[in-house]
Each structure stands twice: as structure tokens, then as C-alpha cells.
Design an enzyme around this catalytic site. Structure first.
Site, mmCIF file in Angstrom:
data_model
loop_
_atom_site.group_PDB
_atom_site.id
_atom_site.type_symbol
_atom_site.label_atom_id
_atom_site.label_comp_id
_atom_site.label_asym_id
_atom_site.label_seq_id
_atom_site.Cartn_x
_atom_site.Cartn_y
_atom_site.Cartn_z
ATOM 1 N N ASP A 103 -2.695 1.423 6.605
ATOM 2 C CA ASP A 103 -1.800 1.092 5.497
ATOM 3 C C ASP A 103 -1.430 -0.391 5.522
ATOM 4 O O ASP A 103 -1.355 -1.040 4.481
ATOM 5 C CB ASP A 103 -0.507 1.922 5.570
ATOM 6 N N GLU A 145 -2.108 -1.078 -5.011
ATOM 7 C CA GLU A 145 -3.355 -0.349 -5.209
ATOM 8 C C GLU A 145 -3.119 0.696 -6.298
ATOM 9 O O GLU A 145 -2.082 1.358 -6.311
ATOM 10 C CB GLU A 145 -3.763 0.329 -3.900
ATOM 11 N N ASP A 147 0.863 -1.177 0.000
ATOM 12 C CA ASP A 147 0.000 0.000 0.000
ATOM 13 C C ASP A 147 0.904 1.232 0.000
ATOM 14 O O ASP A 147 1.491 1.577 1.022
ATOM 15 C CB ASP A 147 -0.912 0.001 1.226
#
Length: 166
Positions: free
Chosen positions: A144, A70, A9
């Protein structure tokens, strides 16, 4: 066929990472996770280097088969969006230099895969990740890390084949 997935992330202040292992029967097992933190006062290049080194160390340690990121999204603050794009660029280069195939998910797709709802809250994602992987709810205070776990736990063999172009 088993494989190890590294979920990342991206974030310039905190980059979450997580590693899970899939067996040949669609079972997923938690391996490790953590956060690469950078100093908010540091130069952009120093912060990106720290993220690069931190994720490189994880890759060396666990030897993943695939990396999951992502996709970038643009929010109301263009400065934040630009910093996120810098971070993603550094991470994509790091992963590519290590020879990893990269699978990317939009945030809404990730939420849908983990919770069944593409508009799920951070708390809902955290809860479902804990349930799926049998994790202690106190594993981390950082979303996160849970986003990285969700990424790693969401990738399928089909996604990997699609990323490879096979």
C-alpha cells in the site's frame, strides 16, 4: 515551478500515503510516507473516520499541491469492492474539503508510468519506486505504501492542469 504531490492508496484496513516534491526541472524527491491502519473489527464509520483524520493530519503537515488516487476497480469479491469504494469516497471528500485538486489513475496506467508495463507485478512496482526515489528496500513491508509512492511519483504538471480543466 515546484509542487508537492500526495499519493494515496485507498484501503479500509491499510491506506498508504506518500509525499514527494517535484522541482521545476522534473526531478522528484521523497519527503515522507506512511500507513493509516484501522482495526478490522471496528465499525465502518469509525474506520472511515480514522482514515479521514490520518490523511487530514498528513495534509496539514506537508501542505501538498495535488493529491493522486488510484481509480477503483471491481474484483471478484463484491464486499471488498464496496469497502474500497467507501474508503475512496471518504478520501475524496477529505481531499476536497482540504481544497486539493485530485488526479486519478487506473492501476494499469500507474504501473505503465512507473515500470513501462501496465501488467507489472507489485514487486516490479516496488523496485522501480525504490530506484526512482533512492529508497531503502526495507522502507515498508506494505505494498500500500509503495502504491502510494508510485502514485505521487507519477503525477505530472500536465495531469494537474488536466484535473483543473485548464
Amino acid at each position: 515551478m515546484s509542487y508537492v504531490a500526495l499519493g494515496v492508496d485507498p484501503g479500509l484496513l491499510r491506506t498508504g500515503w506518500a509525499v514527494v516534491e517535484y522541482d521545476g526541472l522534473c526531478n522528484v524527491r521523497y519527503i515522507d510516507s506512511g500507513i493509516v491502519k484501522t482495526a478490522s473489527q471496528g465499525s465502518l464509520s469509525a474506520r472511515l473516520e480514522k482514515i479521514h483524520r490520518g490523511i487530514s493530519d498528513v495534509i496539514e503537515k506537508v501542505n501538498p499541491s495535488v493529491a493522486v488516487l488510484e481509480k477503483v476497480f471491481v474484483n471478484n469479491n463484491p464486499y471488498s469492492s464496496l469497502n474500497l469504494a467507501y474508503c475512496r469516497g471518504a478520501l475524496i471528500l477529505t481531499l476536497a474539503l482540504k481544497g486539493l485538486f485530485i488526479v486519478e489513475f487506473a492501476p494499469s496506467v500507474l504501473k505503465k508510468r512507473i515500470t513501462g508495463n501496465g501488467r507489472a507485478t507489485k514487486a516490479q512496482v516496488k523496485y522501480m519506486v525504490e530506484q526512482l526515489l533512492g529508497l531503502d528496500p526495507c522502507l515498508s513491508k506494505y505494498s500500500d505504501l509503495y502504491d502510494a509512492l508510485a502514485l505521487a511519483a507519477s503525477v505530472t504538471r500536465y495531469d494537474i492542469m488536466e484535473a483543473k480543466g485548464t
